[in-house]
Design a protein around this motif. Structure first.
Motif, PDB file in Angstrom:
ATOM      1  N   ALA A  45       0.813  -1.223   0.000  1.00 46.34           N
ATOM      2  CA  ALA A  45       0.000   0.000   0.000  1.00 46.34           C
ATOM      3  C   ALA A  45       0.841   1.266   0.000  1.00 46.34           C
ATOM      4  N   GLY A  46       2.047   1.202   0.531  1.00 44.74           N
ATOM      5  CA  GLY A  46       2.893   2.390   0.589  1.00 44.74           C
ATOM      6  C   GLY A  46       3.752   2.608  -0.640  1.00 44.74           C
ATOM      7  N   LYS A  47       3.667   1.717  -1.610  1.00 45.70           N
ATOM      8  CA  LYS A  47       4.492   1.831  -2.812  1.00 45.70           C
ATOM      9  C   LYS A  47       3.832   2.762  -3.825  1.00 45.70           C
ATOM     10  N   ARG A  48       4.626   3.677  -4.370  1.00 45.89           N
ATOM     11  CA  ARG A  48       4.126   4.618  -5.373  1.00 45.89           C
ATOM     12  C   ARG A  48       4.335   4.011  -6.756  1.00 45.89           C
ATOM     13  N   VAL A  49       3.260   4.011  -7.542  1.00 47.25           N
ATOM     14  CA  VAL A  49       3.265   3.318  -8.837  1.00 47.25           C
ATOM     15  C   VAL A  49       2.904   4.301  -9.931  1.00 47.25           C
ATOM     16  N   LEU A  50       3.724   4.339 -10.987  1.00 46.26           N
ATOM     17  CA  LEU A  50       3.436   5.142 -12.171  1.00 46.26           C
ATOM     18  C   LEU A  50       3.104   4.197 -13.323  1.00 46.26           C
ATOM     19  N   LEU A  51       1.994   4.467 -14.018  1.00 49.85           N
ATOM     20  CA  LEU A  51       1.623   3.705 -15.205  1.00 49.85           C
ATOM     21  C   LEU A  51       1.650   4.641 -16.402  1.00 49.85           C
ATOM     22  N   LEU A  52       2.463   4.285 -17.405  1.00 52.45           N
ATOM     23  CA  LEU A  52       2.588   5.063 -18.630  1.00 52.45           C
ATOM     24  C   LEU A  52       1.928   4.300 -19.784  1.00 52.45           C
ATOM     25  N   GLU A  53       0.954   4.919 -20.420  1.00 55.75           N
ATOM     26  CA  GLU A  53       0.239   4.291 -21.531  1.00 55.75           C
ATOM     27  C   GLU A  53      -0.067   5.367 -22.570  1.00 55.75           C
ATOM     28  N   PRO A  54       0.343   5.166 -23.840  1.00 54.84           N
ATOM     29  CA  PRO A  54       0.161   6.223 -24.836  1.00 54.84           C
ATOM     30  C   PRO A  54      -1.258   6.380 -25.359  1.00 54.84           C
ATOM     31  N   GLU A  55      -2.136   5.361 -25.166  1.00 58.12           N
ATOM     32  CA  GLU A  55      -3.478   5.419 -25.732  1.00 58.12           C
ATOM     33  C   GLU A  55      -4.523   5.641 -24.648  1.00 58.12           C
ATOM     34  N   ALA A  56      -5.658   6.159 -25.059  1.00 62.31           N
ATOM     35  CA  ALA A  56      -6.727   6.466 -24.097  1.00 62.31           C
ATOM     36  C   ALA A  56      -7.396   5.207 -23.556  1.00 62.31           C
ATOM     37  N   LYS A  57      -7.385   4.108 -24.327  1.00 56.70           N
ATOM     38  CA  LYS A  57      -8.045   2.860 -23.938  1.00 56.70           C
ATOM     39  C   LYS A  57      -9.519   3.098 -23.585  1.00 56.70           C
ATOM     40  N   ASP A  58     -10.207   3.798 -24.495  1.00 62.29           N
ATOM     41  CA  ASP A  58     -11.620   4.087 -24.276  1.00 62.29           C
ATOM     42  C   ASP A  58     -12.505   3.403 -25.315  1.00 62.29           C
ATOM     43  N   GLN A  59     -11.949   2.376 -25.979  1.00 60.61           N
ATOM     44  CA  GLN A  59     -12.706   1.613 -26.970  1.00 60.61           C
ATOM     45  C   GLN A  59     -12.680   0.131 -26.595  1.00 60.61           C
ATOM     46  N   ASN A  60     -13.716  -0.587 -27.018  1.00 61.04           N
ATOM     47  CA  ASN A  60     -13.715  -2.033 -26.795  1.00 61.04           C
ATOM     48  C   ASN A  60     -12.919  -2.689 -27.935  1.00 61.04           C
ATOM     49  N   ASP A  61     -11.590  -2.646 -27.816  1.00 60.85           N
ATOM     50  CA  ASP A  61     -10.715  -3.050 -28.910  1.00 60.85           C
ATOM     51  C   ASP A  61     -10.442  -4.548 -28.943  1.00 60.85           C
ATOM     52  N   ARG A  62     -10.892  -5.290 -27.929  1.00 57.49           N
ATOM     53  CA  ARG A  62     -10.662  -6.731 -27.913  1.00 57.49           C
ATOM     54  C   ARG A  62     -11.505  -7.386 -26.831  1.00 57.49           C
ATOM     55  N   THR A  63     -11.576  -8.701 -26.876  1.00 54.99           N
ATOM     56  CA  THR A  63     -12.160  -9.478 -25.785  1.00 54.99           C
ATOM     57  C   THR A  63     -11.153 -10.546 -25.392  1.00 54.99           C
ATOM     58  N   TRP A  64     -11.248 -10.982 -24.152  1.00 60.87           N
ATOM     59  CA  TRP A  64     -10.395 -12.065 -23.671  1.00 60.87           C
ATOM     60  C   TRP A  64     -11.274 -13.212 -23.197  1.00 60.87           C
ATOM     61  N   SER A  65     -10.972 -14.400 -23.684  1.00 62.25           N
ATOM     62  CA  SER A  65     -11.685 -15.601 -23.269  1.00 62.25           C
ATOM     63  C   SER A  65     -10.707 -16.548 -22.604  1.00 62.25           C
ATOM     64  N   PHE A  66     -11.218 -17.346 -21.670  1.00 60.08           N
ATOM     65  CA  PHE A  66     -10.343 -18.243 -20.915  1.00 60.08           C
ATOM     66  C   PHE A  66     -11.208 -19.227 -20.167  1.00 60.08           C
ATOM     67  N   TRP A  67     -10.587 -20.335 -19.756  1.00 61.72           N
ATOM     68  CA  TRP A  67     -11.268 -21.275 -18.871  1.00 61.72           C
ATOM     69  C   TRP A  67     -10.617 -21.174 -17.499  1.00 61.72           C
ATOM     70  N   THR A  68     -11.385 -21.425 -16.470  1.00 63.50           N
ATOM     71  CA  THR A  68     -10.853 -21.357 -15.119  1.00 63.50           C
ATOM     72  C   THR A  68     -11.653 -22.272 -14.214  1.00 63.50           C
ATOM     73  N   ASP A  69     -10.993 -22.800 -13.184  1.00 64.54           N
ATOM     74  CA  ASP A  69     -11.679 -23.656 -12.216  1.00 64.54           C
ATOM     75  C   ASP A  69     -11.666 -23.043 -10.822  1.00 64.54           C
ATOM     76  N   GLY A  70     -11.453 -21.723 -10.743  1.00 63.54           N
ATOM     77  CA  GLY A  70     -11.464 -21.058  -9.452  1.00 63.54           C
ATOM     78  C   GLY A  70     -11.785 -19.586  -9.596  1.00 63.54           C
ATOM     79  N   PRO A  71     -12.011 -18.907  -8.492  1.00 61.18           N
ATOM     80  CA  PRO A  71     -12.325 -17.474  -8.552  1.00 61.18           C
ATOM     81  C   PRO A  71     -11.108 -16.653  -8.954  1.00 61.18           C
ATOM     82  N   MET A  72     -11.364 -15.474  -9.530  1.00 63.96           N
ATOM     83  CA  MET A  72     -10.291 -14.556  -9.879  1.00 63.96           C
ATOM     84  C   MET A  72     -10.750 -13.133  -9.602  1.00 63.96           C
TER      85      MET A  72
END
Length: 391
Positions: free
Chosen positions: A31-58
């Motif tokens: 909680a005390g760690k300062r984190v910077l995230l650098l991303e050049p795009e706005a990421k405001d479009q539904n540009d993809r979907t992710w599918s996967f199988w899982t046998d537990g909560p995430m």
């Protein structure tokens, strides 16, 4: 311009970068760690979907758009619908994911800083990492880099294929789909000396994502994907439909080594770290597992784990063998997957593809398919000389 200091710098705000940021946000010991995230795009479009199988909560179960409890495999001479027992097959839309994680990070501005900018340079220093961007210069103890890998292909040593696809989200005016069942692989179409199949995620009886997917070295003209999807829909009796959305992608599938780090303080993420499984292209759950591993070590020791990915060498060998077969005789991929699904419970196949199986189970899986294509490819892989299709 002054230099700003952080504990962690995350380069890229796609699936890998945002996943790591969110896992950090959920770990009280960081909680005390300062984190910077650098991303050049706005990421405001539904540009993809992710599918996967899982046998537990995430952590992202709350934004799962749909899940399925049955899976169908189809090829000439063998078709079966498999009820899923331990597993569920799930899908998350990209825009839902971006909004969810960004909202969580924005709610904690003391810890997370988001800057819209591309990284120009990254360099290891005695104290950590220095990054430059149009928005400024930043230093951090550790940097996590999720930019696309910049490979120098070595076709005489490694295999380079693509999993490429075009998908339509279609809507009909009559019931046409089974919303409980994923059409995981429908290999009944012509293979054209490659691995080609239809993949369908039905959201309701009248709405589904239909994709034409190939494993090969080159993408097709757009019209060829569209022709295959129209032919598939016509087989279902669907001639009148609306295309609500289009999805296009090409995922690198290669056994070219993807280093887990770039020096002592720069840790790679996502595709850059080999998190897209080379033989299937699935990445989202592997990204989550990688994030869990990194965050657990940072919280416990203050450092990334010694083994950054936890990958087991034998599964890298299995991936290389299948890639070699796809490159030599892509059409035989259909026969291999047919034998896998004919002779194994789907839960075992999922565990094997998740690289969670024991040596004994791995042997059972390999013994369930015709050995000759793999025996030929073993020689190619061990010699470091990829097999080539003979005219």
């Amino acid at each position: 311009m002054s230099t700003r200091e952080f504990d962690y710098l995350i380069v890229g705000g796609g699936a890998a970068g945002l996943s790591l940021a969110y896992h950090i946000s959920q770990e009280p010991r960081l909680a005390g760690k300062r984190v910077l995230l650098l991303e050049p795009e706005a990421k405001d479009q539904n540009d993809r979907t992710w599918s996967f199988w899982t046998d537990g909560p995430m952590l992202f179960d709350g934004i799962v758009a749909h899940e399925w409890e049955q899976l169908a495999f189809r090829s000439p001479g063998f078709e079966q619908v498999f009820p899923l027992k331990r597993h569920r097959y799930k899908m998350i839309r990209g825009l839902d994911f971006y909004r969810f994680v960004r909202a969580a990070l924005a709610a904690n501005p003391q810890q997370f800083t988001l800057v819209t900018a591309a990284v120009e340079t990254l360099e290891n220093t005695p104290e950590g990492v220095r990054a430059t961007s149009p928005a400024g210069t930043y230093t951090a103890r550790y940097t996590f880099d999720s930019r696309p890998p910049q490979l120098q292909p070595q076709p005489q040593k490694h295999r380079y294929l693509l999993q490429h696809f075009v998908g339509w989200e279609v809507a009909t005016d009559h019931d046409a789909f089974d919303p409980a069942t994923v059409e995981f692989m429908d290999f009944r179409g012509e293979q054209h000396q490659e691995a080609r199949f239809i993949y369908v995620l039905p959201f309701s009886k009248r709405r589904a994502l239909v994709e034409y997917t190939l494993f090969s070295a080159q993408v097709l003209p757009q019209a060829e994907y569209e022709h295959a999807m129209r032919a598939y829909l016509e087989q279902l009796g669907i001639t009148d439909f609306r295309i609500e959305a289009v999805e296009i992608g090409a995922i690198p599938m290669t056994d070219h080594p993807m280093p887990a780090s770039a020096g002592p303080n720069i840790i790679n993420l996502g595709t850059r770290a080999g998190r897209a499984k080379p033989s299937t292209g699935y990445a989202f759950k592997r990204i989550q597992e990688h994030s869990v591993r990194l965050v657990a070590a940072l919280a416990a020791t203050g450092q990334p784990p010694h083994n950054l990915t936890g990958d087991r060498w034998q599964f890298g060998m299995f991936d290389a063998l299948l890639l070699d077969i796809m490159q030599r005789r892509g059409e035989t991929t259909r026969d291999i997957f047919t034998e896998l699904f004919r002779h194994n419970p789907v839960e075992r196949i999922f565990d094997f593809l998740d690289e969670r199986t024991s040596a004994l189970t791995n042997l059972r899986v390999m013994n369930s398919v015709t050995p000759w294509p793999f025996l030929r490819s073993i020689g190619h892989v061990l010699r470091g000389r990829p097999g080539q299709r003979k005219a």
